[in-house]
Scaffold this active site. Sequence first.
Site, mmCIF file in Angstrom:
data_model
loop_
_atom_site.group_PDB
_atom_site.id
_atom_site.type_symbol
_atom_site.label_atom_id
_atom_site.label_comp_id
_atom_site.label_asym_id
_atom_site.label_seq_id
_atom_site.Cartn_x
_atom_site.Cartn_y
_atom_site.Cartn_z
ATOM 1 N N ASP A 273 57.999 -20.872 4.000
ATOM 2 C CA ASP A 273 57.915 -19.886 2.919
ATOM 3 C C ASP A 273 58.715 -18.669 3.366
ATOM 4 O O ASP A 273 58.273 -17.884 4.201
ATOM 5 C CB ASP A 273 56.456 -19.532 2.665
ATOM 6 C CG ASP A 273 56.275 -18.367 1.699
ATOM 7 O OD1 ASP A 273 57.292 -17.806 1.234
ATOM 8 O OD2 ASP A 273 55.115 -18.001 1.429
ATOM 9 N N GLN B 212 59.286 -13.370 2.087
ATOM 10 C CA GLN B 212 59.353 -12.023 2.646
ATOM 11 C C GLN B 212 60.537 -11.834 3.603
ATOM 12 O O GLN B 212 61.018 -10.718 3.779
ATOM 13 C CB GLN B 212 58.050 -11.689 3.379
ATOM 14 C CG GLN B 212 56.829 -11.656 2.501
ATOM 15 C CD GLN B 212 56.858 -10.547 1.465
ATOM 16 O OE1 GLN B 212 57.483 -9.513 1.664
ATOM 17 N NE2 GLN B 212 56.185 -10.767 0.354
ATOM 18 N N CYS C 285 46.739 -12.233 -2.641
ATOM 19 C CA CYS C 285 46.832 -13.703 -2.729
ATOM 20 C C CYS C 285 46.718 -14.352 -1.352
ATOM 21 O O CYS C 285 47.405 -15.330 -1.051
ATOM 22 C CB CYS C 285 48.129 -14.138 -3.417
ATOM 23 S SG CYS C 285 48.247 -13.659 -5.145
ATOM 24 N N HIS D 177 50.129 -17.271 1.994
ATOM 25 C CA HIS D 177 49.946 -16.886 0.594
ATOM 26 C C HIS D 177 49.337 -18.077 -0.143
ATOM 27 O O HIS D 177 49.566 -19.233 0.216
ATOM 28 C CB HIS D 177 51.311 -16.521 0.002
ATOM 29 C CG HIS D 177 51.279 -15.948 -1.372
ATOM 30 N ND1 HIS D 177 51.114 -16.733 -2.506
ATOM 31 C CD2 HIS D 177 51.429 -14.680 -1.821
ATOM 32 C CE1 HIS D 177 51.163 -15.967 -3.579
ATOM 33 N NE2 HIS D 177 51.337 -14.714 -3.192
ATOM 34 N N LYS E 18 62.295 -11.010 -4.638
ATOM 35 C CA LYS E 18 61.996 -10.379 -3.352
ATOM 36 C C LYS E 18 63.284 -9.935 -2.650
ATOM 37 O O LYS E 18 63.228 -9.305 -1.593
ATOM 38 C CB LYS E 18 61.267 -11.364 -2.428
ATOM 39 C CG LYS E 18 60.039 -12.018 -3.019
ATOM 40 C CD LYS E 18 58.821 -11.132 -2.975
ATOM 41 C CE LYS E 18 57.579 -11.944 -3.320
ATOM 42 N NZ LYS E 18 56.352 -11.149 -3.302
#
Length: 409
Positions: A203, A206, A367, A126, A229
Site C-alpha cells: 500500500d 502515503q 480507518c 488502513h 495523495k
Amino acid sequence: MSNIDKIFASVRNEFPALTQKVHGKKLAYLDSAATTLKPQSVIDRITQFYSFETSNVHRGAHYLGDVATQAFESARHKVAEFLGARQTEEIIFVRGTTEGVNLVANSWGGTHLKEGDEILITEMEHHGNIVPWQMVAERIGAKVLAAKILDNGELDLEDFKAKLSKKTKMVAFTACSNVLGTNTDMTLLTKLAHEVGAKVLIDGAQIVSQTKVDVKAIDCDFFVFSAHKLFGPFGQGVVYGKREILDGMSPYQGGGSMIAKVTVEKTTYNDVPFRFEAGTPHVEGAVGLHAAIDFVERIGFENIHSYEMELLKEATAKLQAIPDLRIFGTAPNKGPIISFNLKGAHHSDVGQILDQEGVAVRAGHHCTQPLMARFGIPGTVRASFSVYNNHEDIDALVKAVVKAREMLL
C-alpha cells in the site's frame, strides 16, 4: 530564509486553495495524509482536457478520440516510468488504492488462495488493506494474520518473521502508516516474504508523495496508490503488478474494453492491462495524475524529503513541549505525519477548536481501528505536512493546540 525555504515558498504560491481564509483565519492545511491540495498546473491540465479534449478513449474514429487516447496512454507510460515498472502494460488504472487492493484480493486471491492459506498484514494497516483480504479469506477459508507493532510505532520485525510460514501466500503491508508516519522497509519485507514463497502487495498511498519508489529494486509483486495523495485528482488510482502475475489473473469486473471477443455463449478477455479496466475510464483523472507527477518531478524528491523532514522535526519538538500531549508514532524513520492526543481531552473536541483557528487536521480513528485498539484509544488528532506547508503553519498548529488545552483541560 534558507535556500530550501525559498524553493518551497515559491511552491506554496502554486496552490490556490491556500489563498483563502477559514473562520476569518489564514488557512493552515495540515491534512495532506487524507488528501493533498492541488497545484494550479494539475487544475489547468484537467480544465484543458474538459475544455478541448473531451472524448472517450480507445474507441473514437475521430481527432478528439485520438487526442484523448494519446493523453490517457501517455499517463500510463508516465506512471510506469515514475514507479520504475519494466513495461507500461504493468500499470492498471483504477479508482484508488482501496479498489486496487480489492482488485488484487479478488483477481489474484480468488484464483490462487485456498482453504488453510494465510495472508499476513500488520497492525497498522488502513482498513482498505484489511477488509478486502478478510472478505476473500472468509469466502475461501483462508486466514488473515497481523504482525505486531512496537510501542514507538515500528513494525515488530521478529513477530513479522515468526508469523511468516509456508502457509503464507500473500503479505500485504503499508509503506508508510497513515497514522504513525512509520516507514516500513519495503525491500526487506518483500525479501522475507519471497523466501517463504509468498506474494507481496504494498500500500503506497502515503509514500508516493515523499520519496522515489522503484518497484523493480523493491521486487514487490503489486504496488497500489491513489492520485489524490500525490497532488492529483480524486477517483484515480494505480495498480502496478508484475506482468507474469497479471497474465495469470482473471478480470475483476466485466464490461466494455476488457474483452477480446463476446458471444452469447462465451467471452474471451483482452490483454493486460485492459482486461482489468472495464468500462469508460476516468480519463481526466489519468491526465491529471500525469500533471501531478510532472509537478513532483520538477521539485525533486530530494528537495521534498529534506523540506518535509525539516517541518516534521520542528513540529515534533514544539508539540512535545506542550504539557499533557502524547505523540503516537516516534519511530526514527517516519514520514511527515504526527498523531497526538491531549490527556483528558477528546480528539474530536481538539479538532474542532483547531478548525476554528483555521488549522485543518484530521480527528478520528483514521480507518485504522485495529491500530487504535493496539494503543487502547478511540482515535487521535493527526497533523500531516506537505510541500506547501511552512513554519507559520506549525506555529499556528502549536498555538491552536495550546488554546485547546486551556479550554478543555
